[in-house]
Design an enzyme around this catalytic site. Structure first.
Site, PDB file in Angstrom:
ATOM      1  N   ALA A 109       7.774   0.083  -2.906  1.00 56.42           N
ATOM      2  CA  ALA A 109       6.411   0.083  -3.411  1.00 56.42           C
ATOM      3  C   ALA A 109       5.308  -0.226  -2.404  1.00 56.42           C
ATOM      4  O   ALA A 109       4.158   0.131  -2.638  1.00 56.42           O
ATOM      5  CB  ALA A 109       6.302  -0.902  -4.581  1.00 56.42           C
ATOM      6  N   ALA A 110       5.591  -0.926  -1.310  1.00 53.65           N
ATOM      7  CA  ALA A 110       4.511  -1.320  -0.399  1.00 53.65           C
ATOM      8  C   ALA A 110       3.888  -0.094   0.277  1.00 53.65           C
ATOM      9  O   ALA A 110       4.583   0.905   0.497  1.00 53.65           O
ATOM     10  CB  ALA A 110       5.048  -2.285   0.654  1.00 53.65           C
ATOM     11  N   PRO A 111       2.593  -0.136   0.565  1.00 51.70           N
ATOM     12  CA  PRO A 111       1.685  -1.275   0.393  1.00 51.70           C
ATOM     13  C   PRO A 111       1.066  -1.411  -0.987  1.00 51.70           C
ATOM     14  O   PRO A 111       0.332  -2.358  -1.244  1.00 51.70           O
ATOM     15  CB  PRO A 111       0.594  -0.996   1.434  1.00 51.70           C
ATOM     16  CG  PRO A 111       0.535   0.502   1.490  1.00 51.70           C
ATOM     17  CD  PRO A 111       1.962   0.967   1.337  1.00 51.70           C
ATOM     18  N   GLY A 112       1.310  -0.459  -1.896  1.00 56.42           N
ATOM     19  CA  GLY A 112       0.863  -0.627  -3.268  1.00 56.42           C
ATOM     20  C   GLY A 112      -0.028   0.462  -3.817  1.00 56.42           C
ATOM     21  O   GLY A 112      -0.441   0.393  -4.973  1.00 56.42           O
ATOM     22  N   LYS A 114       0.654   3.591  -4.726  1.00 54.21           N
ATOM     23  CA  LYS A 114       1.261   4.263  -5.874  1.00 54.21           C
ATOM     24  C   LYS A 114       1.502   3.285  -7.023  1.00 54.21           C
ATOM     25  O   LYS A 114       1.382   3.654  -8.194  1.00 54.21           O
ATOM     26  CB  LYS A 114       2.546   4.963  -5.439  1.00 54.21           C
ATOM     27  CG  LYS A 114       2.292   6.080  -4.419  1.00 54.21           C
ATOM     28  CD  LYS A 114       3.564   6.688  -3.894  1.00 54.21           C
ATOM     29  CE  LYS A 114       3.275   7.807  -2.893  1.00 54.21           C
ATOM     30  NZ  LYS A 114       2.645   7.297  -1.641  1.00 54.21           N
ATOM     31  N   GLU A 132       9.787  -4.172  -3.072  1.00 53.52           N
ATOM     32  CA  GLU A 132       9.695  -3.851  -1.651  1.00 53.52           C
ATOM     33  C   GLU A 132      10.701  -4.707  -0.891  1.00 53.52           C
ATOM     34  O   GLU A 132      10.740  -5.934  -1.058  1.00 53.52           O
ATOM     35  CB  GLU A 132       8.281  -4.121  -1.133  1.00 53.52           C
ATOM     36  CG  GLU A 132       8.120  -3.986   0.367  1.00 53.52           C
ATOM     37  CD  GLU A 132       8.542  -2.616   0.903  1.00 53.52           C
ATOM     38  OE1 GLU A 132       9.218  -2.582   1.956  1.00 53.52           O
ATOM     39  OE2 GLU A 132       8.205  -1.594   0.260  1.00 53.52           O
ATOM     40  N   ASP A 177       9.322   6.546  -3.552  1.00 59.24           N
ATOM     41  CA  ASP A 177       8.555   7.031  -2.406  1.00 59.24           C
ATOM     42  C   ASP A 177       9.327   6.564  -1.182  1.00 59.24           C
ATOM     43  O   ASP A 177       9.112   5.467  -0.673  1.00 59.24           O
ATOM     44  CB  ASP A 177       7.138   6.471  -2.440  1.00 59.24           C
ATOM     45  CG  ASP A 177       6.270   7.046  -1.340  1.00 59.24           C
ATOM     46  OD1 ASP A 177       6.333   8.268  -1.127  1.00 59.24           O
ATOM     47  OD2 ASP A 177       5.551   6.276  -0.684  1.00 59.24           O
ATOM     48  N   CYS A 230       6.779  11.593   3.041  1.00 60.27           N
ATOM     49  CA  CYS A 230       5.648  12.107   3.823  1.00 60.27           C
ATOM     50  C   CYS A 230       6.190  12.727   5.107  1.00 60.27           C
ATOM     51  O   CYS A 230       5.719  12.426   6.200  1.00 60.27           O
ATOM     52  CB  CYS A 230       4.626  11.011   4.110  1.00 60.27           C
ATOM     53  SG  CYS A 230       5.287   9.563   4.958  1.00 60.27           S
TER      54      CYS A 230
END
Length: 447
Positions: A109-112, A114, A132, A177, A230
């Site tokens: 999840a980081a940095p947040g 999404k 995270e 992600d 990405c």
């Protein structure tokens, strides 16, 4: 910049893109597109003409902004009115199809960005678990959850595998992600260029399939999983999804079919699984954003998420009740959870926390101190109004003094919510024509 990119990456992209390669390469010579996403809880109706906003077509709350405007320096940013987010990175959370009341997991999840986007979809109803693995990045994640005024999130610092025994078949939606080689961020992050190698791509692909296996176990029958990266590397994109589908026949691809994105490329990998053309690639020469990949996966069946033991709450501490009454401070629905002297208010279905590395569980209300409550900054950021408020213009010198940690002149009594153009920024305490500053020291800006 193109001449600085890794040779192996350039050769691969020339081979894959063929006639499109020149347009792809030319995109690296254009200025980057920068974006922000409004927080529906605090900034949905804000007028921000000085930022030069234009809509991001695949995200209703997303906007491109003029890079010269530097919205990250505005007090509105510290008030959680918006989150600075790369435009292509807004796509995965939109594809997850989250609705209020769901149980949602952001596994990496980081940095947040999404996570806060998913929280906006939940609109305060349901449970968001943000995990995270890296401790420092998990702290940044927790800070962004606080800044955006989110009350129904559980922030964890766990290895994904550690979640399987506790949350097997629990979640309605899971976002992965995945950590990747970062090829899509070459234009944005110099470190991604320096760290790239063919070995890194292979290592990332191996790690991604392991994370996906865990994610699959956490999803209920009939639930939806979105996988995103990405990077442009087929091994990490279509290759990872293909390998996952071949060992998980209970999952299938939901075609994305967006008019803004390009279809996945099953022809770029060996032995592709069915449906890979329904995944999506976001190309910097086709849209205003960096390079991303996304796949939407559906788990077969239809059953509610597994019921697991919940964390027992406590009776509302009298100090909290007294403060809420005198300060006119509302509370979200939920149960009170103690962490030493600190008190949180969490969703009723908050799972048992024993054995988990917890950074935040719901909304922090404050710290109990000898018959009184010192209110938490998080509570202020969640609140819309109170018995006493001081609303300042973003360009008011008094606001700059407040954010620097100074006391300021104000005709306020008792605990007061300091706001910037209607959006709460923090606490102060009024007495004798002065407002004593309670803005967190770590957030203060020198004058």
């Amino acid at each position: 910049m193109w001449a600085l990119l890794p040779e192996g990456f350039v050769l691969r992209m020339k081979k894959l893109l063929g006639a499109e390669f020149d347009a792809f390469a030319a995109s690296y010579d254009r200025p980057r597109n920068v974006g922000l996403r409004r927080n529906p809880q605090k900034g949905a109706q804000l007028a921000l003409p000085e930022f030069g906003l234009t809509p991001v077509p695949w995200c209703a709350d997303g906007f491109y902004y003029d890079a010269a405007a530097r919205p990250g320096l505005s007090p509105l940013h510290e008030a959680g009115c918006y989150y600075l987010q790369e435009p292509s990175a807004m796509a995965p959370a939109e594809l997850l199809d989250v609705e209020p009341g769901m149980r949602v997991l952001d596994l990496c999840a980081a940095p947040g960005g999404k996570s806060t986007q998913l929280a906006a979809k939940l609109a305060g109803c349901g449970l968001l678990v943000c995990n995270e693995i890296h401790p420092k990045r998990a702290q940044i994640l927790a800070q962004n959850i606080e800044r955006m005024g989110i009350a129904n999130a559980l922030v964890l610092n766990e290895h994904p595998k550690n979640l399987s025994p506790r949350f097997d078949g629990y979640f309605d939606r899971v976002l992965v992600d995945a950590p990747c080689s970062g090829e899509g961020m070459f234009r944005k992050e110099e470190a991604a260029v320096a760290d790239w190698s063919e070995e890194t791509v292979a290592m990332c692909a191996a790690r991604q399939i392991e994370i996906l296996r865990t994610a699959a176990s956490l999803l209920r029958p009939g639930g939806r999983l979105v996988y995103s990266t990405c990077t442009f590397a087929p091994q990490e994109n279509e290759g990872t999804i293909s390998a996952f589908l071949q060992e998980h026949p209970d999952f299938s691809v939901i075609p994305i079919g967006s008019p803004y994105f390009s279809p996945g490329r099953p022809d770029w990998i060996a032995d592709p699984a069915a449906g890979l053309e329904g995944t999506a690639r976001l190309w910097p020469h086709h849209l205003r954003g960096e390079g991303h990949f996304a796949a939407v996966l559906q788990k077969s069946g239809d059953a509610p998420g597994r019921q697991i033991p919940t964390e027992p709450g406590i009776k509302a501490p009298k100090e909290v009740a007294e403060f809420a009454s005198t300060a006119g401070a509302a509370l979200p629905e939920g149960k009170f959870i103690p962490f030493g002297a600190r008190v949180f208010l969490a969703p009723e279905e908050l799972p048992m926390l024993r054995g988990l590395r917890v950074l935040r569980c719901g909304l922090e209300l404050g710290e109990l101190r000898k018959g009184r409550l010192d209110p938490a900054h998080a509570w202020a950021l969640w609140l819309q109004t109170g018995a006493s408020t001081l609303d300042l213009d973003r360009n008011d010198p008094l606001l700059r003094r407040y954010m620097a940690g100074e006391s300021i002149p104000a005709d306020c009594a008792g605990w007061t919510l300091v706001q910037v153009e209607g959006c709460t920024l923090g606490w102060g305490k009024g007495s004798g024509g002065q407002l004593k500053n309670h803005y967190p020291k770590a957030l203060r800006r020198p004058l």
